[in-house]
Scaffold this motif. Sequence first.
Motif, PDB file in Angstrom:
ATOM      1  N   TRP A 106       0.816  -1.198   0.000  1.00 42.75           N
ATOM      2  CA  TRP A 106       0.000   0.000   0.000  1.00 42.75           C
ATOM      3  C   TRP A 106       0.859   1.260   0.000  1.00 42.75           C
ATOM      4  CZ3 TRP A 106      -2.515  -4.148   2.770  1.00 42.75           C
ATOM      5  CH2 TRP A 106      -3.698  -4.565   2.134  1.00 42.75           C
ATOM      6  N   VAL A 107       0.280   2.320  -0.581  1.00 41.48           N
ATOM      7  CA  VAL A 107       1.013   3.561  -0.785  1.00 41.48           C
ATOM      8  C   VAL A 107       1.451   4.184   0.540  1.00 41.48           C
ATOM      9  CG1 VAL A 107       0.828   5.899  -1.726  1.00 41.48           C
ATOM     10  CG2 VAL A 107      -0.090   3.968  -3.003  1.00 41.48           C
ATOM     11  N   GLY A 108       0.779   3.863   1.641  1.00 43.14           N
ATOM     12  CA  GLY A 108       1.199   4.361   2.948  1.00 43.14           C
ATOM     13  C   GLY A 108       2.599   3.931   3.339  1.00 43.14           C
ATOM     14  N   GLY A 109       3.128   2.889   2.686  1.00 40.62           N
ATOM     15  CA  GLY A 109       4.488   2.440   2.951  1.00 40.62           C
ATOM     16  C   GLY A 109       5.528   3.060   2.037  1.00 40.62           C
ATOM     17  N   PHE A 110       5.101   3.900   1.080  1.00 42.35           N
ATOM     18  CA  PHE A 110       6.043   4.488   0.129  1.00 42.35           C
ATOM     19  C   PHE A 110       6.961   5.491   0.825  1.00 42.35           C
ATOM     20  CE2 PHE A 110       4.329   3.956  -4.448  1.00 42.35           C
ATOM     21  CZ  PHE A 110       4.082   2.622  -4.212  1.00 42.35           C
ATOM     22  N   ALA A 111       8.193   5.554   0.338  1.00 38.72           N
ATOM     23  CA  ALA A 111       9.183   6.495   0.867  1.00 38.72           C
ATOM     24  C   ALA A 111      10.182   6.804  -0.229  1.00 38.72           C
ATOM     25  CB  ALA A 111       9.887   5.910   2.083  1.00 38.72           C
ATOM     26  N   GLY A 112      10.972   7.840   0.013  1.00 42.43           N
ATOM     27  CA  GLY A 112      12.014   8.222  -0.925  1.00 42.43           C
ATOM     28  C   GLY A 112      13.260   7.369  -0.769  1.00 42.43           C
ATOM     29  N   GLN A 172      -0.630 -12.655   5.620  1.00 37.82           N
ATOM     30  CA  GLN A 172      -0.922 -11.227   5.454  1.00 37.82           C
ATOM     31  C   GLN A 172       0.230 -10.557   4.696  1.00 37.82           C
ATOM     32  OE1 GLN A 172      -3.580  -9.557   6.146  1.00 37.82           O
ATOM     33  NE2 GLN A 172      -4.700 -10.528   7.807  1.00 37.82           N
ATOM     34  N   PHE A 173       0.455 -11.005   3.463  1.00 41.75           N
ATOM     35  CA  PHE A 173       1.590 -10.488   2.707  1.00 41.75           C
ATOM     36  C   PHE A 173       1.518  -8.974   2.567  1.00 41.75           C
ATOM     37  CE2 PHE A 173       2.861 -14.662   1.925  1.00 41.75           C
ATOM     38  CZ  PHE A 173       4.041 -14.682   1.201  1.00 41.75           C
ATOM     39  N   SER A 174       0.384  -8.446   2.138  1.00 37.43           N
ATOM     40  CA  SER A 174       0.296  -7.018   1.839  1.00 37.43           C
ATOM     41  C   SER A 174       0.467  -6.171   3.096  1.00 37.43           C
ATOM     42  CB  SER A 174      -1.029  -6.706   1.153  1.00 37.43           C
ATOM     43  OG  SER A 174      -1.120  -7.420  -0.069  1.00 37.43           O
ATOM     44  N   LEU A 175      -0.191  -6.546   4.195  1.00 34.37           N
ATOM     45  CA  LEU A 175      -0.039  -5.790   5.438  1.00 34.37           C
ATOM     46  C   LEU A 175       1.391  -5.872   5.969  1.00 34.37           C
ATOM     47  CD1 LEU A 175      -3.259  -6.396   7.585  1.00 34.37           C
ATOM     48  CD2 LEU A 175      -2.438  -4.231   6.628  1.00 34.37           C
ATOM     49  N   GLY A 176       1.962  -7.060   5.941  1.00 34.58           N
ATOM     50  CA  GLY A 176       3.296  -7.246   6.489  1.00 34.58           C
ATOM     51  C   GLY A 176       4.372  -6.506   5.718  1.00 34.58           C
ATOM     52  N   LYS A 177       4.038  -6.053   4.506  1.00 36.20           N
ATOM     53  CA  LYS A 177       5.007  -5.371   3.660  1.00 36.20           C
ATOM     54  C   LYS A 177       4.666  -3.902   3.443  1.00 36.20           C
ATOM     55  CE  LYS A 177       6.250  -9.610   1.154  1.00 36.20           C
ATOM     56  NZ  LYS A 177       7.685  -9.453   0.878  1.00 36.20           N
ATOM     57  N   SER A 178       3.781  -3.341   4.288  1.00 44.21           N
ATOM     58  CA  SER A 178       3.297  -1.984   4.032  1.00 44.21           C
ATOM     59  C   SER A 178       3.411  -1.041   5.223  1.00 44.21           C
ATOM     60  CB  SER A 178       1.839  -2.036   3.552  1.00 44.21           C
ATOM     61  OG  SER A 178       1.742  -2.669   2.300  1.00 44.21           O
ATOM     62  N   PRO A 180       4.947   1.979   7.418  1.00 42.29           N
ATOM     63  CA  PRO A 180       5.562   3.210   6.927  1.00 42.29           C
ATOM     64  C   PRO A 180       7.048   3.014   6.610  1.00 42.29           C
ATOM     65  CG  PRO A 180       4.114   3.711   8.759  1.00 42.29           C
ATOM     66  CD  PRO A 180       4.176   2.206   8.669  1.00 42.29           C
ATOM     67  N   GLY A 181       7.432   3.449   5.433  1.00 42.83           N
ATOM     68  CA  GLY A 181       8.820   3.352   5.014  1.00 42.83           C
ATOM     69  C   GLY A 181       9.224   2.024   4.424  1.00 42.83           C
ATOM     70  N   PHE A 182       8.294   1.077   4.312  1.00 44.74           N
ATOM     71  CA  PHE A 182       8.634  -0.269   3.847  1.00 44.74           C
ATOM     72  C   PHE A 182       8.708  -0.386   2.326  1.00 44.74           C
ATOM     73  CE2 PHE A 182       8.045  -3.744   7.264  1.00 44.74           C
ATOM     74  CZ  PHE A 182       8.693  -2.967   8.209  1.00 44.74           C
ATOM     75  N   ALA A 183       8.462   0.719   1.599  1.00 42.40           N
ATOM     76  CA  ALA A 183       8.553   0.677   0.138  1.00 42.40           C
ATOM     77  C   ALA A 183       9.352   1.866  -0.387  1.00 42.40           C
ATOM     78  CB  ALA A 183       7.162   0.646  -0.477  1.00 42.40           C
ATOM     79  N   PRO A 184      10.602   2.029   0.046  1.00 42.11           N
ATOM     80  CA  PRO A 184      11.404   3.117  -0.502  1.00 42.11           C
ATOM     81  C   PRO A 184      11.719   2.857  -1.975  1.00 42.11           C
ATOM     82  CG  PRO A 184      12.797   1.666   0.795  1.00 42.11           C
ATOM     83  CD  PRO A 184      11.383   1.192   0.984  1.00 42.11           C
ATOM     84  N   GLN A 185      11.744   3.936  -2.742  1.00 40.36           N
ATOM     85  CA  GLN A 185      12.034   3.836  -4.166  1.00 40.36           C
ATOM     86  C   GLN A 185      12.817   5.052  -4.608  1.00 40.36           C
ATOM     87  OE1 GLN A 185       8.032   2.969  -6.118  1.00 40.36           O
ATOM     88  NE2 GLN A 185       7.609   2.937  -3.925  1.00 40.36           N
TER      89      GLN A 185
END
Length: 286
Positions: A106-112, A172-178, A180-185
Motif C-alpha cells: 500500500w502507498v502508505g508504505g512508500f518512501a524516498g 498477510q503479505f500485503s499488510l506485512g510489507k506496508s 511506513p517506510g517499507f517501500a522506498p524507491q
Amino acid sequence: MRIATHSGRMLLVSPDSSRAVDVSQVSGGRYGPGPREVYDVWEEFARWAGDATIDFDADGVPVPLDELGAPSPDPRQVFAIGLNYRDHADEAGFAHPDSPPTFTKWVGGFAGPVGDLRLPTETVDWEAELVVVIGRRAESVAAADAWSYVAGLTVGQDFSERTLQLSGPAPQFSLGKSFPGFAPQGPWLVTVEELADPDNLAIECRINGETVQKSSTDRLIFSVPGLVEQLSAVLPLLPGDVIFTGTPAGIGAARKPPRFLQDGDVVETTIEGIGGLRQVCVATPR
C-alpha cells in the motif's frame, strides 16, 4: 531521461544526476506540477523532454537526495510479485511458479530513496527489487510490445515484517510489507532507452557494507515484459502504476539462523544504470 519527485512536484534530472529542474517551471506550466499529471500524458511529455533545451547549470539546483520521494508517489495500483527469481524460490522452499504470485504494497508504505527505516518489530527483512512504472494504459499487451508501455525503471526495497506477513490462517503479505517506510524507491526513474540492456541489470543489497544479495534481472522468472503481459491480461495497467518485480536470493528469513534488521543497520540497495537507496534502521520504542 531521469525524473524524480520533490515535495509533490516532478523534477527533470540532468544526465549526470547532479542537478534538477522543476518540470512545471521549465515547461511553462504545460506539464505537472505533480507526478500524476505527468504520467497521465507520459508519451507527450517524453517527446517534449526529448526536444527541450534545458540549461541545468543555469536553471537547475543540486539534487537533494535525502528530500526526494518515490518517483511515482501516488499510483492508482501497486503490484508486487513473489518468488520471481529461481534462487529465491529455492531458498524459500517453493516450486518455481507457473504464473506470477501477486500481492500489493500500500502507498502508505512508500518512501524516498534516503532516510530512516523504523523497525516495528524484531523480524523485519530486506528484499532488493527492480521497480517498474507504467507510462500508458496497458490492456492485453503482448510481451513483445510491453517495453513501449513502460515509463521507466527505478530501485526499490520490499521491506517485510515476517511475523505479521506469515500470521493467521491466511498469510498477510500485503499488510506485512506496508508499514511506513517499507517501500522506498528511487532515487529517480530512468527511461528504458538510457539502459544498454534493460533486461539484464545487476542488483545488489548490502547491510553495513556486507553484500547480502547479488544477482541480475536477467534471472527473473517473469521478465518485465512478461509481467506486463500477464498482469494486463487480467486488468488494465494505468499510467503511473508501480510494479515491484521480486527479489533474488539472500533474504534474512531464509538464513540459518534467520537474520533480521537491527537498530543502526544501514541498508544500501543498488541497481546498475539506475542508482541506489540508503536506509538507516531505527528501533521503535516498545
